[in-house]
Enzyme design. Structure first.
Site, PDB file in Angstrom:
ATOM      1  CG  ASP A 246      34.708  -5.945  73.243  1.00 34.34           C
ATOM      2  OD1 ASP A 246      33.911  -6.765  73.444  1.00 34.34           O
ATOM      3  OD2 ASP A 246      34.186  -4.885  73.679  1.00 34.34           O
ATOM      4  CG  HIS A 247      33.992 -12.722  70.242  1.00 34.01           C
ATOM      5  ND1 HIS A 247      33.426 -12.252  68.876  1.00 34.01           N
ATOM      6  CD2 HIS A 247      34.372 -13.824  70.486  1.00 34.01           C
ATOM      7  CE1 HIS A 247      33.766 -13.589  68.391  1.00 34.01           C
ATOM      8  NE2 HIS A 247      34.273 -14.530  68.995  1.00 34.01           N
ATOM      9  NE  ARG A 248      31.307  -5.571  74.473  1.00 30.59           N
ATOM     10  CZ  ARG A 248      31.436  -4.475  75.445  1.00 30.59           C
ATOM     11  NH1 ARG A 248      30.187  -4.315  76.010  1.00 30.59           N
ATOM     12  NH2 ARG A 248      32.413  -3.922  75.392  1.00 30.59           N
TER      13      ARG A 248
END
Length: 475
Positions: free
Chosen positions: A446-448
């Site tokens: 998850d790039h968040r």
């Protein structure tokens, strides 16, 4: 005589409905408190349902294969002197009628002022209350002072021609012996298990269902093997386009839940996937030495075990991969324990049972636990709680002979690792091309929560530990 209606309890994990897979009791059977009366399938697992009442089963209110909401009456159990007289169960009374029908037929309704009990997995528990008798639809309305009595069953007149039973008619007193995965297969194929000839011991197994499906779908089948009811249930039906044939499989249960979860994950968490091809020859050599160790003689050793160990060690140095994103509070929640999800292909679809505290388990215990959760999942016995709480997951697509794949995050998790097939491939070692054991790893995150640098470091760590297991001594 006191009659209790057992309502479908809340199976937990926010689930609101379940399907009756199989009944373990029939009308007239005597049950004790906590006896298993049926198996229900939720969106996550198959659960055995115990009864909170003791007495005689007087009615099965829901047919096998029917999906009902939590709180729906599913079985009636009577206690007292008249408990041995089972109530008449017909197709019309196999499921509870709507509220408006109960009003029209004069069926008693519970007191509106009476607080509703809280459903749990073991039911509401025994509770003394006024008996509620379910009326036949054709019975006239009765007053409260004169409770309705069941009408005597009159013999039906002889028909000039035999009448074929409807394929959807529930069999309250006839039970077909079959395991839940076999029932799931039959249901997906549109086959009535009662029509399938059983094998040894009177149990219907997967080959019996498959053979029956081929027989009823074969053009020109003999009349005795292709009755009207079987024709309706045939899994292959003409599509109407050039005489083609097709099979429609209902999407529900685990497959429906998986589809919804994957769509939500793919369009909620911004996925990034990175790939790494690794020479794992040293890990394979270590595995062979471990198999010769008498202390590990009873342990099932596989490359997945070494992958799990490598992942647990790498998560220590990249804790962001073992985290979740709190959307509501806009916070990154770092997990201090590694609860590892192991993706397992089962007859009911993809399940991801969780190995708790995988980072703190010794090797033999870790191997045994991985084998156990996968075995239970494939048998369809994983409970909803065993599928919840994972912090990172591994999917081993290599067992299918696949080199690699792009894994989708399990909702609520930040990372997932896909492990491809381990094959002998040409590899450059000391300026020479030699055959080595090689695999491809793919990690999605998850790039968040995880930046490219963190995701790359984690994947490189896992690869380095598998390329040279001695590195584990320095972590």
């Amino acid at each position: 005589m006191t009659t209790h209606e057992y309502r479908l309890p809340d199976p937990g994990e926010g689930l609101t409905e379940a399907e009756i897979v199989s009944w373990h009791v029939a009308v007239g059977d005597t049950v004790k408190v906590n006896d298993i009366v049926c198996e229900v399938e939720t969106a996550k697992s198959i659960v055995e349902l115990p009864t909170p009442y003791a007495g005689t089963v007087t009615a099965l209110l829901v047919a096998e294969g029917e999906t009902v909401a939590v709180g729906t009456p599913i079985i009636a159990v009577s206690e007292g002197a008249d408990a041995s007289a089972p109530a008449d169960v017909s197709p019309e009374t196999a499921a509870p009628p709507p509220a408006e029908e109960r009003a029209e037929t004069g069926a008693e309704l519970p007191d509106a002022a009476e607080p509703a009990p809280v459903a749990t997995l073991v039911g509401y528990g025994p509770r003394e209350r006024q008996s509620v008798r379910r009326r036949r639809r054709s019975a006239p309305a009765a007053t409260q002072s004169e409770p309705a009595q069941p009408e005597p069953v009159q013999p039906e007149p002889v028909q000039p021609e035999p009448v074929q039973p409807e394929p959807t008619q529930p069999a309250a007193t006839v039970r077909t012996l079959a395991k839940p995965p076999v029932r799931k297969l039959a249901k997906d194929l549109g086959i009535d298990l009662r029509q399938v000839p059983p094998g040894d011991g009177g149990v219907v197994r997967r080959p019996d269902v498959e053979a029956y499906a081929r027989r009823i779908s074969t053009p020109g089948a003999a009349p005795e093997t292709a009755s009207a009811a079987e024709t309706v249930a045939a899994p292959a039906a003409a599509s109407g386009t050039g005489g083609g044939r097709e099979t429609r499989v209902p999407v529900k249960g685990v497959r429906k839940a998986t589809a919804e979860a994957m769509v939500a994950s793919a369009f909620t968490a911004p996925h990034v996937t990175e790939w790494l091809t690794v020479d794992v020859s040293r890990s394979m050599e270590l595995l062979e030495r471990m198999r010769d160790d008498r202390a590990l003689a009873d342990v099932k050793l596989s490359p997945l075990l070494l992958v799990v160990r490598a992942v647990c060690l790498a998560l220590r140095r990249t804790p962001e991969m073992n985290a979740t994103f709190d959307e509501e509070r806009q916070e990154i929640v770092l997990k201090h324990d590694v609860h590892l999800g192991i993706a397992a292909a089962t007859p009911r679809g993809l399940l991801v049972p969780v190995v708790r505290d995988a980072d703190r388990r010794p090797m033999p215990e870790l191997a045994a636990e991985i084998g156990e959760v996968v075995r239970v999942a494939r048998e369809g016995k994983t409970q909803p709680a065993d599928l919840a709480g994972g912090t990172f997951s591994i999917t081993n697509v290599g067992v299918f002979g696949v080199d690699a794949g792009t894994p989708i995050l399990v909702p609520g998790q930040t990372g997932i690792l896909a492990v491809g097939a381990i094959n002998r491939r040409p590899w450059v070692v000391d300026e020479e091309v030699v055959p080595r054991w090689v695999t491809t790893l793919a990690v999605s995150f998850d790039h968040r929560v995880v930046d490219g640098e963190q995701g790359s470091r984690f994947l490189a760590d896992v690869g380095a530990l598998l390329e040279d297991p001695a590195r584990a001594l320095t972590v």
